[in-house]
Each structure stands twice: as C-alpha cells, then as structure tokens.
Design a protein around this motif. Sequence first.
Motif, PDB file in Angstrom:
ATOM      1  N   ALA A  89       0.837  -1.199   0.000  1.00  0.00           N
ATOM      2  CA  ALA A  89       0.000   0.000   0.000  1.00  0.00           C
ATOM      3  C   ALA A  89       0.876   1.255   0.000  1.00  0.00           C
ATOM      4  CB  ALA A  89      -0.920  -0.006   1.219  1.00  0.00           C
ATOM      5  N   PHE A  90       1.957   1.225   0.774  1.00  0.00           N
ATOM      6  CA  PHE A  90       2.874   2.369   0.836  1.00  0.00           C
ATOM      7  C   PHE A  90       3.470   2.659  -0.549  1.00  0.00           C
ATOM      8  CE2 PHE A  90       7.174   4.123   1.540  1.00  0.00           C
ATOM      9  CZ  PHE A  90       6.848   5.272   2.248  1.00  0.00           C
ATOM     10  N   MET A  91       3.932   1.614  -1.220  1.00  0.00           N
ATOM     11  CA  MET A  91       4.546   1.830  -2.532  1.00  0.00           C
ATOM     12  C   MET A  91       3.531   2.363  -3.545  1.00  0.00           C
ATOM     13  SD  MET A  91       7.714   1.485  -2.127  1.00  0.00           S
ATOM     14  CE  MET A  91       8.212   1.702  -3.853  1.00  0.00           C
ATOM     15  N   GLN A  92       2.287   1.906  -3.425  1.00  0.00           N
ATOM     16  CA  GLN A  92       1.251   2.453  -4.319  1.00  0.00           C
ATOM     17  C   GLN A  92       1.112   3.960  -4.096  1.00  0.00           C
ATOM     18  OE1 GLN A  92       0.002   0.692  -6.550  1.00  0.00           O
ATOM     19  NE2 GLN A  92      -0.401  -1.397  -5.887  1.00  0.00           N
ATOM     20  N   GLU A  93       1.117   4.367  -2.831  1.00  0.00           N
ATOM     21  CA  GLU A  93       1.009   5.802  -2.525  1.00  0.00           C
ATOM     22  C   GLU A  93       2.191   6.567  -3.097  1.00  0.00           C
ATOM     23  OE1 GLU A  93       0.751   6.573   1.655  1.00  0.00           O
ATOM     24  OE2 GLU A  93      -0.921   5.169   1.890  1.00  0.00           O
ATOM     25  N   MET A  98       4.458  10.404  -6.836  1.00  0.00           N
ATOM     26  CA  MET A  98       5.479  10.743  -7.833  1.00  0.00           C
ATOM     27  C   MET A  98       4.837  11.147  -9.155  1.00  0.00           C
ATOM     28  SD  MET A  98       8.470   7.932  -7.052  1.00  0.00           S
ATOM     29  CE  MET A  98       9.345   8.271  -8.586  1.00  0.00           C
ATOM     30  N   HIS A  99       3.764  10.460  -9.467  1.00  0.00           N
ATOM     31  CA  HIS A  99       3.024  10.776 -10.684  1.00  0.00           C
ATOM     32  C   HIS A  99       2.484  12.211 -10.616  1.00  0.00           C
ATOM     33  CE1 HIS A  99       0.732   9.785 -14.238  1.00  0.00           C
ATOM     34  NE2 HIS A  99      -0.353  10.276 -13.659  1.00  0.00           N
ATOM     35  N   GLU A 100       1.913  12.574  -9.454  1.00  0.00           N
ATOM     36  CA  GLU A 100       1.408  13.937  -9.260  1.00  0.00           C
ATOM     37  C   GLU A 100       2.529  14.964  -9.377  1.00  0.00           C
ATOM     38  OE1 GLU A 100      -1.766  14.878  -8.838  1.00  0.00           O
ATOM     39  OE2 GLU A 100      -2.279  12.758  -9.150  1.00  0.00           O
ATOM     40  N   ALA A 101       3.672  14.662  -8.749  1.00  0.00           N
ATOM     41  CA  ALA A 101       4.805  15.592  -8.777  1.00  0.00           C
ATOM     42  C   ALA A 101       5.284  15.809 -10.216  1.00  0.00           C
ATOM     43  CB  ALA A 101       5.937  15.063  -7.898  1.00  0.00           C
ATOM     44  N   GLY A 105       5.527  19.115 -13.066  1.00  0.00           N
ATOM     45  CA  GLY A 105       6.767  19.486 -13.738  1.00  0.00           C
ATOM     46  C   GLY A 105       8.030  19.179 -12.955  1.00  0.00           C
ATOM     47  N   VAL A 106       7.911  18.444 -11.849  1.00  0.00           N
ATOM     48  CA  VAL A 106       9.107  18.074 -11.083  1.00  0.00           C
ATOM     49  C   VAL A 106       9.799  16.917 -11.796  1.00  0.00           C
ATOM     50  CG1 VAL A 106       9.954  17.236  -8.857  1.00  0.00           C
ATOM     51  CG2 VAL A 106       7.936  18.722  -8.954  1.00  0.00           C
ATOM     52  N   ALA A 111      12.659  12.882  -4.602  1.00  0.00           N
ATOM     53  CA  ALA A 111      13.076  13.802  -3.534  1.00  0.00           C
ATOM     54  C   ALA A 111      11.892  14.460  -2.809  1.00  0.00           C
ATOM     55  CB  ALA A 111      14.056  14.834  -4.081  1.00  0.00           C
ATOM     56  N   PRO A 112      10.992  15.138  -3.534  1.00  0.00           N
ATOM     57  CA  PRO A 112       9.888  15.785  -2.799  1.00  0.00           C
ATOM     58  C   PRO A 112       8.953  14.784  -2.123  1.00  0.00           C
ATOM     59  CG  PRO A 112       9.536  15.958  -5.181  1.00  0.00           C
ATOM     60  CD  PRO A 112      10.928  15.442  -4.984  1.00  0.00           C
ATOM     61  N   VAL A 113       8.772  13.651  -2.743  1.00  0.00           N
ATOM     62  CA  VAL A 113       7.865  12.650  -2.166  1.00  0.00           C
ATOM     63  C   VAL A 113       8.457  12.093  -0.864  1.00  0.00           C
ATOM     64  CG1 VAL A 113       6.889  10.352  -2.538  1.00  0.00           C
ATOM     65  CG2 VAL A 113       6.732  12.068  -4.340  1.00  0.00           C
ATOM     66  N   ALA A 114       9.757  11.826  -0.879  1.00  0.00           N
ATOM     67  CA  ALA A 114      10.418  11.345   0.336  1.00  0.00           C
ATOM     68  C   ALA A 114      10.402  12.431   1.412  1.00  0.00           C
ATOM     69  CB  ALA A 114      11.847  10.915   0.032  1.00  0.00           C
ATOM     70  N   ALA A 115      10.627  13.688   0.996  1.00  0.00           N
ATOM     71  CA  ALA A 115      10.651  14.800   1.961  1.00  0.00           C
ATOM     72  C   ALA A 115       9.309  14.907   2.682  1.00  0.00           C
ATOM     73  CB  ALA A 115      10.983  16.110   1.238  1.00  0.00           C
ATOM     74  N   ASP A 116       8.262  14.656   1.950  1.00  0.00           N
ATOM     75  CA  ASP A 116       6.927  14.693   2.521  1.00  0.00           C
ATOM     76  C   ASP A 116       6.750  13.628   3.611  1.00  0.00           C
ATOM     77  OD1 ASP A 116       4.694  16.270   2.088  1.00  0.00           O
ATOM     78  OD2 ASP A 116       3.587  14.520   1.319  1.00  0.00           O
ATOM     79  N   VAL A 117       7.277  12.435   3.358  1.00  0.00           N
ATOM     80  CA  VAL A 117       7.205  11.364   4.356  1.00  0.00           C
ATOM     81  C   VAL A 117       8.043  11.747   5.578  1.00  0.00           C
ATOM     82  CG1 VAL A 117       7.674   8.919   4.814  1.00  0.00           C
ATOM     83  CG2 VAL A 117       6.854   9.623   2.546  1.00  0.00           C
ATOM     84  N   VAL A 118       9.257  12.256   5.326  1.00  0.00           N
ATOM     85  CA  VAL A 118      10.175  12.635   6.403  1.00  0.00           C
ATOM     86  C   VAL A 118       9.533  13.679   7.325  1.00  0.00           C
ATOM     87  CG1 VAL A 118      12.348  13.842   6.877  1.00  0.00           C
ATOM     88  CG2 VAL A 118      12.279  12.026   5.137  1.00  0.00           C
ATOM     89  N   ASP A 119       8.782  14.607   6.717  1.00  0.00           N
ATOM     90  CA  ASP A 119       8.081  15.631   7.496  1.00  0.00           C
ATOM     91  C   ASP A 119       7.106  15.036   8.498  1.00  0.00           C
ATOM     92  OD1 ASP A 119       9.105  17.934   6.652  1.00  0.00           O
ATOM     93  OD2 ASP A 119       7.486  18.476   5.269  1.00  0.00           O
ATOM     94  N   LYS A 120       6.500  13.929   8.112  1.00  0.00           N
ATOM     95  CA  LYS A 120       5.370  13.410   8.905  1.00  0.00           C
ATOM     96  C   LYS A 120       5.751  12.359   9.934  1.00  0.00           C
ATOM     97  CE  LYS A 120       1.789  14.311   5.450  1.00  0.00           C
ATOM     98  NZ  LYS A 120       2.179  14.063   4.050  1.00  0.00           N
TER      99      LYS A 120
END
Length: 356
Positions: A89-93, A98-101, A105-106, A111-120
């Motif tokens: 389930a995590f990998m699907q998210e 990543m698709h959204e990012a 245009g990223v 990087a941003p997807v991982a940063a989001d997890v790190v924040d939480k």
Amino acid sequence: MATLRETFDRLIDEGKLQHDPAQEAVLPEFDRIREALLTPVKKGLFRKPPEPPKGLYLWGGVGRGKSMLMDLFVEHMQDVPTRRVHFHAFMQEIHTAMHEARKRGVDDAIAPVAADVVDKVRLLAFDEMQITDITDAMIVGRLFEALFAGGVTIVTTSNRLPDALYKDGLNRDLFLPFIELIKARMVVHELTSPTDYRQDRLAGSPSYFTPINSDTRAEMNAIWSDLTGGKAEPLTLQVKGREVVIPRFHNAMARARFHDLCGQPLGAADYLALADAVRLLMLDDIPQMGRSNFNEAKRFVTLIDALYEARVRLICSAAAKPEMLYLEGEGTFEFERTASRLQEMQAEGWGDLPAS
Ligand SMILES: Nc1ncnc2c1ncn2[C@@H]1O[C@H](COP(=O)(O)OP(=O)(O)O)[C@@H](O)[C@H]1O
Ligand SMILES: [Mg+2]
C-alpha cells in the motif's frame, strides 16, 4: 509505559500469547529502537540531531508472529510520529505521489515525495516487504536512501531474507545497492519460531461454509474477528491506473463479498494484484449461478485461478457445494476445474508455504 518485554510477559501470564523463545529473542531489538526514539531530543542551535537508531528487518516463515510483534511494537511508541502500513500500500502511494509531482513538472520526483514522508514520521513500520515489480525495484534504493538521510527509522517484516528480495527480477544488478542499504541501516533478524500460529488457529476449522444463513455468517464473522482482532481497513490496489478497493484488509488478510469481486467489471489483472497482496481471503456469499450470470461465473473462475496459483488461503461461504455452484450456462466445463480447486483449497495445510 511498559517495555515490549514487560507487555509480552503480561500477555503470556494472561494466557493471550504462548511462550515462544524465538519471538522473545526479538524483543530486545524492538525495545532498543523504542528506547532510542523515546529519548527526548535536546534542542540547541549548534547541536546536531542524534543519529536515528538502526531499524529492524524481521523475516521468517508465515504465521510465525512477525506482524503480531510489529503491531505490539507500534502500540508502544507513545507519541513518536509513527506510521504502520502494508508495504504494498505504501509503494502504491509513493507511485501516485510521484506521478502527481511529475505532472507539476518536477523532474526528480523521489526527492519531494520522500521529503513529505520525512516531514510526517520518525518511524515507518512496514508489513510484508516484498519486491516483485520492476517499478518498485528501481526506486526503493533512492527512496530509502532519502528516508534514512531524513532521520527516519524503518522496521519491516518480510518472508524473505534481504538477499532473496527481487530474486530473478529484471535488471537485478541495479537493485543490489538497496540490499546493501538494508543491511547497513537495519538489523536483519530471522524469526525462527517452529510454530505456524495462523495454521494452528485455523487447524481443524472448516474453510467452506454452506448454505448461506445466519449460522454460517456468524462462523465467518467469528473467524475474521479471531484473525484480525477486529482491526481492518480498506485496501486500495492500483491496477493499470485504476483503483480497486478491497473493503476489509488487515495483516495480509482480506475480506470481501462475492459481489464486490465478481459482480463488478474486474479481470485477471485485478485478481492477480489481490492475490499478490494477501495471504488469506475470506469471501462471503458465493451464490449459485446459471445462464443469466455467466459473467460472474467466469470472473469467479479467474479469481480462483489467481488465488490458487498464489496459494492464497481461502475461507468462504457459498449457497452450495463447489460442484453444485454452476451447472448450466457458458463455461460449465471450465468450471469443473474451479470446483476441484475449491475442494483442494479446503484441505488441511493448503496455503501453508514455507519461507521462500
Ligand atoms: N506467541 C503467540 N501466541 C499465540 N498466538 C500467536 C503468537 N504469535 C503469533 N500468534 C498469532 O498467530 C497469528 C499469525 O501471526 P502473524 O503475526 O500474523 O504471523 P506472520 O506475520 O509471521 O505471518 C496471529 O493471529 C497472531 O496473533
Ligand atoms: Mg504477517
């Protein structure tokens, strides 16, 4: 609050758990991580945050209590920001994010997807890490690298030792650094318990309930609550860009009604994704079928094939015995094989796979 060790001893005293030296040997690892994460971080302008503790990669055969131990651990984390999630389930998210990012245009979407997890979160607890898909295999290395760099501690359960992850997968050489990363950042521990508790729990209990009435419904409900302890949530599978929602899911076990799976326009890819994500399926209310619902019958054949190939344990309730479920209509000949598979899947020990 109690340590895992203390809680484990109490649960044994109360008769809720059986004494198991192999399980008890893992408790100090969990308590080590817990203690490190519960230690308050001293803040200071020039103070470097402490190194996060090494995580834990707990692997072993099915039914040994890996998920149970991990759940117990997570319940002991007090206010440490923790997320327990099925790895699949995590990998699907992650893929969706990543698709959204990329749509925004990223270029380097990890990087941003991982940063989001790190924040939480400071602790990620994955159940059932397995890598079978090249799209996962090609990103997990950099993803985990970024999570570790952000100070996240990871604990995970798995049926395989790290060296056997993504075995025989395409471009496996590109995947090898991930295995090294796991070994460097997580303690690898094999849960060697000789007991398959899940099989023990189900031993001798029937797995095919017929006809459908309040008694069989009650028996299905009792099995489900015994297996899950009443904890379940929906699981969303991403299949070829579509979402398939399985109504109830916990600890690699799912429960759905016949209509949810075979009364909808689903196909082989959906059933394979389901079979890949679960070890046990409880399927309620399989009706008797005829000419007017040959589509449902056909889907049911495909579903059972997928479950059978993946050796998923099946517990179901049905209006009739397997050989009486579909007697006239298109594909009755093929259905004979399904009926025979349904028989075979009821045998004691079926779906009890050794660790691979
Ligand atoms: N020591 C134990 N005593 C009693 N039941 C146990 C014990 N360890 C595990 N179980 C139960 O056995 C079942 C299978 O355990 P689980 O953690 O799901 O195994 P795994 O994740 O290794 O496949 C669960 O219902 C769990 O609560
Ligand atoms: Mg498990």
